[in-house]
Structures are given as structure tokens and as C-alpha cells.
Enzyme design. Structure first.
Site, PDB file in Angstrom:
ATOM      1  N   ASP A 104       0.838  -1.192   0.000  1.00 31.62           N
ATOM      2  CA  ASP A 104       0.000   0.000   0.000  1.00 31.62           C
ATOM      3  C   ASP A 104       0.875   1.245   0.000  1.00 31.62           C
ATOM      4  O   ASP A 104       2.072   1.188   0.306  1.00 31.62           O
ATOM      5  CB  ASP A 104      -0.936   0.009   1.202  1.00 31.62           C
ATOM      6  CG  ASP A 104      -0.186   0.077   2.530  1.00 31.62           C
ATOM      7  OD1 ASP A 104       0.725  -0.762   2.737  1.00 31.62           O
ATOM      8  OD2 ASP A 104      -0.485   0.959   3.356  1.00 31.62           O
ATOM      9  N   GLU A 106      -0.115  -0.740   5.790  1.00 30.30           N
ATOM     10  CA  GLU A 106       0.894  -0.232   6.706  1.00 30.30           C
ATOM     11  C   GLU A 106       0.779   1.268   6.906  1.00 30.30           C
ATOM     12  O   GLU A 106       0.943   1.777   8.022  1.00 30.30           O
ATOM     13  CB  GLU A 106       2.289  -0.578   6.173  1.00 30.30           C
ATOM     14  CG  GLU A 106       3.429  -0.271   7.152  1.00 30.30           C
ATOM     15  CD  GLU A 106       3.954   1.143   7.069  1.00 30.30           C
ATOM     16  OE1 GLU A 106       4.657   1.567   8.007  1.00 30.30           O
ATOM     17  OE2 GLU A 106       3.659   1.851   6.078  1.00 30.30           O
TER      18      GLU A 106
END
Length: 450
Positions: free
Chosen positions: A89, A151
Site C-alpha cells: 500500500d 501499513e
């Protein structure tokens, strides 16, 4: 030279895969579509299978983007197991007008590519992939792969590993979510500062009052708040809150010129604080006002302000207890009575720092590997940023050595417009990862060549 030649032969394919991955806007923040996150997950899972990882599975947790988990069994009973970590991400691009090219259209720059997330952390995920390809999916160590998809925003996965320790059991971890102090300088990160947030509020009046009729006697909430905030630092700009740990830094750090350029400090404006930059940035505390609620200048009325609020971010020494650090700041603020007015202080999210043990076999193998990758001895630094999962993984595998290195560099503009990665850093990271597993396996009597 055989290892380097092998990696060089893989670089065109790795670059192509990095471009494919960086073109996907895999943003896991609320309000962004989930489709691209799923697309990035599926692409990476397929690339890992194609690289020879026999076991790749999807790990789903509540309100969390899918985690990729992969495993290659050790080639011999004596071989160690290495856990490889990264995330797919990315941060939102922010104001796209500040980008020199569309953030999700990977664009060539001198020596590299520009795109959102191309350094943080897709380059490091591709570096893991490159190591696996270099060994044909049969590295000289056991491998566990953990690539998460949330994250940047945070998720339930941060605290999950201790609940499933067998899954994350390993002898060493390579946390590839950072990189070098500067391009061409191999760097091991040995510490992460902890972080917490605190909100401080002041209410003095029921509502605004005419500053001509009431100013000078009616307590101004904004003045009260500013006076309180002014106590957090001394005349040099050092944090003045008692009990926050600070030590000298004896590792590598930026030159002042490098730091001024990286931070965008204007000419004629001095840096704040005293001591070395490493001490100010990594082994000492920092308190930043990250938000302020008060009337805007544009819409200001001639009135005494009745209410003001600020949000503070505290970064603290990697070894300081997070609750202790948070409480030191909260107690400092609650003890104040600016102009006799009490403050309302609310502690928020708090995360521990981390300091890696050095000197073990994995650390020694990493030093040799980084020298092989870049041709010079590695430096070591800390970072003021945080990687929430590190502490969870360390709790799940308390005996494992934790190594933090990767393909980013401090000048890559992570979390900022025009993020970029350099091909030289990616290539050298792949070489270093290959050399690391070889050296680490050799230390256990199971050496092999790429």
C-alpha cells in the site's frame, strides 16, 4: 562477480514489474476504493508464485487490507529461516498539482523512476522478489514472506503476529521499509523512535467577546494555549519536558547542508536545538505541533478567542517506555496554569520505539552483504519514523535478529510529491539481499551460490 551478473540480468524484468506495481493506486486509507488494493495484492501474489514460492496465501483480518503470506521451507534441517517484510500500500498522492508527472504513471527520471509509492515500499517488495528470482526460488535459507496492504494507515495486523507465533517464527527478519542515508551509502537502521499524540484544549469564555470592550481582562484562550506550548522547548529549541530520554548519537548522520536541503529550510533560517543532528533526530525527543484549531486570519473577528486546541506529536527514544514518555508530556501540560487557566489534556495513540540488537550472526552477514552490494562498509543510523509491525513481529519471534535496510534513500521524497527510486539503489539492494542469505546460510554451514 557471478552474483552481480545474475542480478544485472534480472534488472529489466524487475523494472518492468516495478512499473506495473507502481501504476496501481493501492491506497488503503478510508475514502479510497478497495479495488486497486486488491489488484496490487493479486499481482504480487502471482509474481511470488512465478518466482518459485510454493506456498502463497491470503491472510484476512477485520477492517484490514489483505496480507500476503508466503513460505519456502529450509533446504536442510540446519538452515536458518529468514522472514522478509514489506508493504504494497502507499500514501495518498496529496496535491497532484505539486507533482511533475501524474503520481500513478511511473515516469523516468535521471537514474530511476518517479511515482507515488515507488520507493516506499514497492521498490523493496520488488527487491525481495529479485532475490528469490536470483536463486530460482531455492535460496539457501528458509523464507517466510509477509507483505501487508495497510501499513501506511495502520490496521489490526500491527498487533496480530504475537497471536500466531508459529506462522512468524524465524531466525532473522529483513524489514525492508526504509533504506540508505544517502544514495550510494549502504545503511543499516538500528533504531526507530517511538511516537504518541496528545491533544491540549483551552476554553475560557462561553463565546467570543468584543476585543475592544473585553480584551485585556477577559482570558484569551489562544494566548493561554500559545503560552503553554511555549514551555515545551527551551531557548535553544531543545525539548524542555523533564524525563524524556536523550543520549549522544555515535552513528552516521546527515551533514547540516544535506539536512537543510532535505527539510527545505529557507536561507537565513537556523535549525533548532543543540547537539548533533543524530541526537536531535534519533536519540533524543522531538515535540511537534501538528494541528491547531483557532480562528483563521482570513475570517478573524475583533474578538477575544474563547476556545483553542492543538494536537502534538511526540517522538521519543527507541528504548524509552512509551507510556512513560507519553505521561511525561501529559503531566507537564497538566501542571501548567498559563495566566491561571487550566488545560484539558487528552493522550492519544501511542506506539513504542524499537532498537535492534547488533553483533549477532545475521547482523554480521548483513554488514558483509551491504559491503558486497555497494562496495563500501555500511553505516548505521536510526530513524524518527515508525514501522508499527516491527514490535509485533519481534514479540512473535523474540529470538530473531531484526535487520532494517532497503532500496529507499533519504532523498527519495517518500510521503511527498515527486517520490522516486534510483535503479542503482534497487540493483544494489537485490545484490545485498542475495549476499545476505548466502552469508547467513554459510554461517550455519549451509552456504550456496546464486
Amino acid at each position: 562477480m557471478k552474483l552481480e551478473a545474475t542480478v544485472d540480468g534480472l534488472m529489466d524484468g524487475l523494472r518492468a514489474d516495478l512499473e506495473r506495481l507502481a501504476a496501481i493506486p493501492s491506497i488503503s486509507f478510508p475514502g479510497f476504493p478497495a479495488g486497486p488494493v486488491e489488484e496490487a495484492h493479486d499481482l504480487l501474489a502471482g509474481l511470488l508464485r512465478d518466482a518459485g514460492v510454493p506456498h502463497v496465501e491470503r491472510l484476512d483480518l477485520p477492517d484490514t487490507a489483505p496480507v500476503i503470506y508466503g513460505e519456502i521451507l529450509p533446504p536442510t534441517p540446519e538452515a536458518p529461516t529468514v522472514l522478509l517484510y514489506g508493504h504494497y500500500d502507499v500514501q495518498p498522492p496529496g496535491d497532484e498539482a505539486l507533482w511533475k508527472s501524474p503520481p500513478f504513471e511511473p515516469t523516468p527520471v535521471e537514474g530511476g523512476l518517479r511515482a507515488r509509492g515507488i520507493a516506499d515500499d514497492k521498490s523493496n517488495v520488488i527487491a525481495h522478489l529479485g532475490m528469490l528470482r536470483a536463486y530460482g526460488g531455492r535460496p539457501p535459507v528458509g523464507i517466510k514472506i509477509v507483505i501487508e496492504g495497510q501499513e501506511e494507515y495502520g490496521s489490526a495486523f500491527d498487533d496480530y503476529p504475537p497471536s500466531d507465533p508459529e506462522r512468524f517464527a524465524c531466525d532473522a527478519m529483513v524489514i525492508a521499509d526504509l533504506g540508505n542515508l544517502r544514495p550510494g551509502t549502504p545503511t543499516l537502521t538500528t533504531g526507530l523512535r517511538g511516537a504518541c499524540e496528545v491533544v491540549v484544549e483551552v476554553r475560557t469564555l462561553d463565546e467570543p467577546r468584543h476585543s475592544g470592550e473585553f480584551g485585556g481582562a477577559a482570558p484569551d484562550a489562544l494566548l493561554v494555549l500559545l503560552k503553554a506550548l511555549g514551555t515545551l522547548h527551551d531557548v535553544h529549541g531543545d525539548v524542555a519536558v523533564e524525563g524524556l530520554r536523550r543520549e549522544e548519537w555515535d552513528g552516521t548522520t546527515y551533514t547540516e547542508e544535506e539536512f537543510r536541503d532535505l527539510a527545505g529550510v529557507r536561507d537565513g533560517v537556523p535549525l533548532i536545538g543543540s547537539g548533533s543532528l543524530g541526537e536531535r533526530l534519533w536519540s533524543g525527543p522531538a515535540i511537534t505541533v501538528i494541528g491547531l484549531d483557532a480562528p483563521s486570519v482570513e475570517h478573524a473577528a475583533s474578538a477575544v478567542v474563547p476556545y483553542a486546541r492543538a494536537k502534538l506529536n511526540l517522538r521519543f527514544h527507541p528504548r524509552q517506555d512509551p507510556r512513560e514518555a507519553r505521561d511525561r508530556l501529559v503531566d507537564h501540560l497538566r501542571s501548567l496554569r498559563p495566566f491561571g487557566v487550566p488545560l484539558t489534556v487528552t493522550p492519544g495513540d501511542t506506539g513504542p520505539g524499537y532498537e535492534a540488537a547488533t553483533g549477532g550472526p545475521a547482523y554480521r552477514a548483513a554488514l558483509a552483504a551491504l559491503k558486497e552490494g555497494w562496495g563500501e562498509d555500511a553505516s548505521y543510523v536510526a530513524t524518527g519514523g515508525s514501522i508499527p509491525l516491527v514490535n509485533g513481529l519481534a514479540k512473535a519471534a523474540p529470538g530473531a535478529e531484526v535487520l532494517l535496510f532497503g532500496a529507499q534513500d533519504s532523498m527519495c521524497n517518500l510521503h511527498a510529491p515527486n517520490e522516486r527510486v534510483l535503479f542503482s539503489e534497487l540493483r544494489n539492494t537485490v545484490v545485498a539481499m542475495c549476499a545476505f542469505v548466502r552469508e547467513y546460510a554459510a554461517g550455519h554451514g549451509t552456504g550456496a551460490d546464486a
